[in-house]
Design an enzyme around this catalytic site. Structure first.
Site, PDB file in Angstrom:
ATOM      1  CE1 TYR A   3      -1.959 -12.411  12.470  1.00 56.79           C
ATOM      2  CE2 TYR A   3      -3.311 -13.912  11.173  1.00 56.79           C
ATOM      3  CZ  TYR A   3      -2.744 -12.662  11.360  1.00 56.79           C
ATOM      4  OH  TYR A   3      -2.956 -11.679  10.431  1.00 56.79           O
ATOM      5  CE  LYS A  33      -2.289 -14.285   7.373  1.00 58.27           C
ATOM      6  NZ  LYS A  33      -3.760 -14.234   6.999  1.00 58.27           N
TER       7      LYS A  33
HETATM    8  P1  NAD Z   1     -10.066  -9.942  -0.421  1.00 59.49           P
HETATM    9  O1  NAD Z   1     -10.706 -11.057  -1.157  1.00 59.49           O
HETATM   10  O2  NAD Z   1     -10.933  -9.012   0.323  1.00 59.49           O
HETATM   11  O3  NAD Z   1      -9.159  -9.088  -1.411  1.00 59.49           O
HETATM   12  C1  NAD Z   1      -8.329  -9.685  -2.363  1.00 59.49           C
HETATM   13  C2  NAD Z   1      -8.084  -8.704  -3.491  1.00 59.49           C
HETATM   14  O4  NAD Z   1      -7.314  -9.363  -4.502  1.00 59.49           O
HETATM   15  C3  NAD Z   1      -9.379  -8.206  -4.170  1.00 59.49           C
HETATM   16  O5  NAD Z   1      -9.302  -6.841  -4.391  1.00 59.49           O
HETATM   17  C4  NAD Z   1      -9.375  -8.944  -5.494  1.00 59.49           C
HETATM   18  O6  NAD Z   1     -10.021  -8.214  -6.523  1.00 59.49           O
HETATM   19  C5  NAD Z   1      -7.888  -9.091  -5.769  1.00 59.49           C
HETATM   20  N1  NAD Z   1      -7.587 -10.159  -6.706  1.00 59.49           N
HETATM   21  C6  NAD Z   1      -6.666 -10.064  -7.682  1.00 59.49           C
HETATM   22  N2  NAD Z   1      -6.644 -11.173  -8.417  1.00 59.49           N
HETATM   23  C7  NAD Z   1      -7.580 -11.994  -7.897  1.00 59.49           C
HETATM   24  C8  NAD Z   1      -8.027 -13.305  -8.235  1.00 59.49           C
HETATM   25  N3  NAD Z   1      -7.493 -13.999  -9.266  1.00 59.49           N
HETATM   26  N4  NAD Z   1      -9.005 -13.864  -7.477  1.00 59.49           N
HETATM   27  C9  NAD Z   1      -9.514 -13.214  -6.437  1.00 59.49           C
HETATM   28  N5  NAD Z   1      -9.133 -11.955  -6.067  1.00 59.49           N
HETATM   29  C10 NAD Z   1      -8.176 -11.367  -6.801  1.00 59.49           C
HETATM   30  O7  NAD Z   1      -8.979 -10.616   0.536  1.00 59.49           O
HETATM   31  P2  NAD Z   1      -8.299  -9.937   1.808  1.00 59.49           P
HETATM   32  O8  NAD Z   1      -9.030 -10.342   3.032  1.00 59.49           O
HETATM   33  O9  NAD Z   1      -8.063  -8.507   1.565  1.00 59.49           O
HETATM   34  O10 NAD Z   1      -6.903 -10.742   1.857  1.00 59.49           O
HETATM   35  C11 NAD Z   1      -5.829 -10.425   0.977  1.00 59.49           C
HETATM   36  C12 NAD Z   1      -4.505 -10.953   1.585  1.00 59.49           C
HETATM   37  O11 NAD Z   1      -4.315 -10.329   2.849  1.00 59.49           O
HETATM   38  C13 NAD Z   1      -4.460 -12.437   1.850  1.00 59.49           C
HETATM   39  O12 NAD Z   1      -3.172 -12.934   1.596  1.00 59.49           O
HETATM   40  C14 NAD Z   1      -4.788 -12.563   3.327  1.00 59.49           C
HETATM   41  O13 NAD Z   1      -4.221 -13.715   3.931  1.00 59.49           O
HETATM   42  C15 NAD Z   1      -4.155 -11.313   3.862  1.00 59.49           C
HETATM   43  N6  NAD Z   1      -4.821 -10.813   5.090  1.00 59.49           N
HETATM   44  C16 NAD Z   1      -4.041 -10.447   6.139  1.00 59.49           C
HETATM   45  C17 NAD Z   1      -4.626  -9.942   7.292  1.00 59.49           C
HETATM   46  C18 NAD Z   1      -3.758  -9.467   8.428  1.00 59.49           C
HETATM   47  O14 NAD Z   1      -4.281  -9.208   9.515  1.00 59.49           O
HETATM   48  N7  NAD Z   1      -2.459  -9.311   8.206  1.00 59.49           N
HETATM   49  C19 NAD Z   1      -6.016  -9.832   7.391  1.00 59.49           C
HETATM   50  C20 NAD Z   1      -6.784 -10.198   6.287  1.00 59.49           C
HETATM   51  C21 NAD Z   1      -6.174 -10.686   5.140  1.00 59.49           C
END
Ligand code: NAD
Length: 353
Positions: free
Chosen positions: A207, A122
């Site tokens: 949420y 999401k």
């Molecule tokens: P994060 O920044 O920690 O990870 C993102 C990943 O995407 C990294 O590994 C990064 O290298 C990669 N990536 C690929 N192409 C990229 C680009 N062009 N720019 C930046 N990063 C790139 O983020 P996260 O916290 O893991 O969030 C990822 C997704 O998960 C988001 O959509 C976020 O909304 C969702 N999320 C959901 C929950 C939940 O509880 N369901 C919690 C946190 C995050």
């Protein structure tokens, strides 16, 4: 059922699934950031129907580390370009897209075209059009699409939905829901509009919006919103704090709040005709707690929400059943969030059709 109405997703046709309903489906995680590393990868151990079979990453060092830690064979390691070749890899059934929001569609579409089912984090995407493209691609490929609304598989949340649906405290009147946190790294993609599509609302306000929809059981007909910003530099491109209100057709109203600058927003309260109930904390990965006005406990098990979400998706695929969190559900939220942004910008209520 979808959060607010009738099921809208066709199940898919699978001979493989029908043949062996007990097999564990192979998941490939696409994007190895903090959520994949800290929550999703460890959650596989708590699943019954899933296994971490592959990874998709743009960073060779991460590929090496994950290969060693999770025993992932070289043939199941892809990058964002090579993932289109997954079609010939029977180890991978599902691609779980965990990249920044504005990259969900691109990766989901590649996965579907390679013949894989898609679970996308999401918010589903950053525009209604991109959400629709994900739905269309999965439908064209006859693959299932689900959105990572982990709370829908959280037992305290499910109990609150039951209390609302069965009118245990009479009909629901008002819902107050709030989720926020204090954003760390000021340079992360969450504050870059092109990658996030928006700030607190898109990230965690969703949420509270979900709560309003799954508790009311309806779809909002009007939204109004106010945005406030205390840090004009850090939140130059995205919303820092947003208060939004939703009106539902049966007279139920929801008042929601979200922020990147408050660590204390994490609860909801539902006022019904003869009492109230709610959760606090409501949205954590663990430790969710409930309360109700009659003093009875909301006694539900604490589960690994990511494991429950992935197991449910696997069972939907294996059993050819519709998911309760289909792409259409993600699209509805994105549509409403776009209306919330419009209302905040114009200062006027926005009607939804
Ligand atoms: P994060 O920044 O920690 O990870 C993102 C990943 O995407 C990294 O590994 C990064 O290298 C990669 N990536 C690929 N192409 C990229 C680009 N062009 N720019 C930046 N990063 C790139 O983020 P996260 O916290 O893991 O969030 C990822 C997704 O998960 C988001 O959509 C976020 O909304 C969702 N999320 C959901 C929950 C939940 O509880 N369901 C919690 C946190 C995050």
């Amino acid at each position: 059922m979808a959060a607010a109405g009738a099921p809208i997703v066709a199940a898919w046709s699978s001979q493989a699934g029908a043949a062996d309903p007990n097999r564990k489906l192979g998941f490939a995680l696409c994007g190895l950031g903090s959520l994949s590393t800290g929550q999703i990868a460890p959650a596989f151990q708590a699943t019954q129907h899933c296994r971490l079979a592959g990874i998709i990453t743009g960073t060779p060092a991460k590929a090496a580390a994950w290969k060693a830690k999770y025993n992932i064979p070289d043939k199941n390691i892809y990058n964002y370009e090579t993932m289109v070749r997954m079609g010939d890899n029977p180890d991978i059934d599902v691609v779980y897209v965990v990249t920044p929001n504005a990259l969900h569609a691109e990766n989901a579409i590649k996965a579907a075209q390679a013949g894989k089912h898609v679970l996308s984090e999401k918010p589903m995407e950053v525009s209604v059009e991109k959400c629709q493209k994900m739905i269309d691609a999965c439908r064209a490929a006859n693959r299932m699409l689900a959105i990572g609304y982990r709370n829908r598989f959280e037992p305290h949340t499910m109990e609150c939905i039951r209390l609302a649906r069965e009118k245990v405290f009479g009909p629901v009147k008002t819902i107050e829901a709030a989720f926020g946190f204090i954003l760390g790294d000021p340079n992360q993609w969450r504050v870059k509009h092109a990658l996030s599509g928006g700030g607190a609302l898109m990230d965690v306000g969703i949420y509270a919006l979900q709560t309003a929809r799954y508790i009311s059981g309806g779809e909002p007909v009007e939204v109004s919103a106010t945005e406030t910003k205390t840090d004009l530099v850090r939140f130059k491109e995205v919303d820092e704090t947003m208060a939004f209100q939703l009106k539902f057709p049966d007279g139920v109203t929801a008042s929601c709040r979200t922020s990147f600058n408050s660590g204390s927003l994490n609860s909801y309260t539902v006022q019904a005709e003869k009492g109230w109930f709610g959760l606090a904390p409501a949205y954590n990965y663990g430790g969710v707690q409930g309360r109700r006005s009659d003093g009875k406990p909301i006694d539900a098990p604490l589960v690994n929400q990511f494991a429950a979400e992935m197991d449910d998706f696997s069972q939907c695929i294996l059993g050819n059943k519709p998911t309760i969190v289909p792409g259409e559900e993600g699209l509805r939220d994105v549509k409403i969030m776009m209306a919330i942004y419009e209302a905040a910008k114009s200062g006027k209520p926005v009607k939804l059709t």
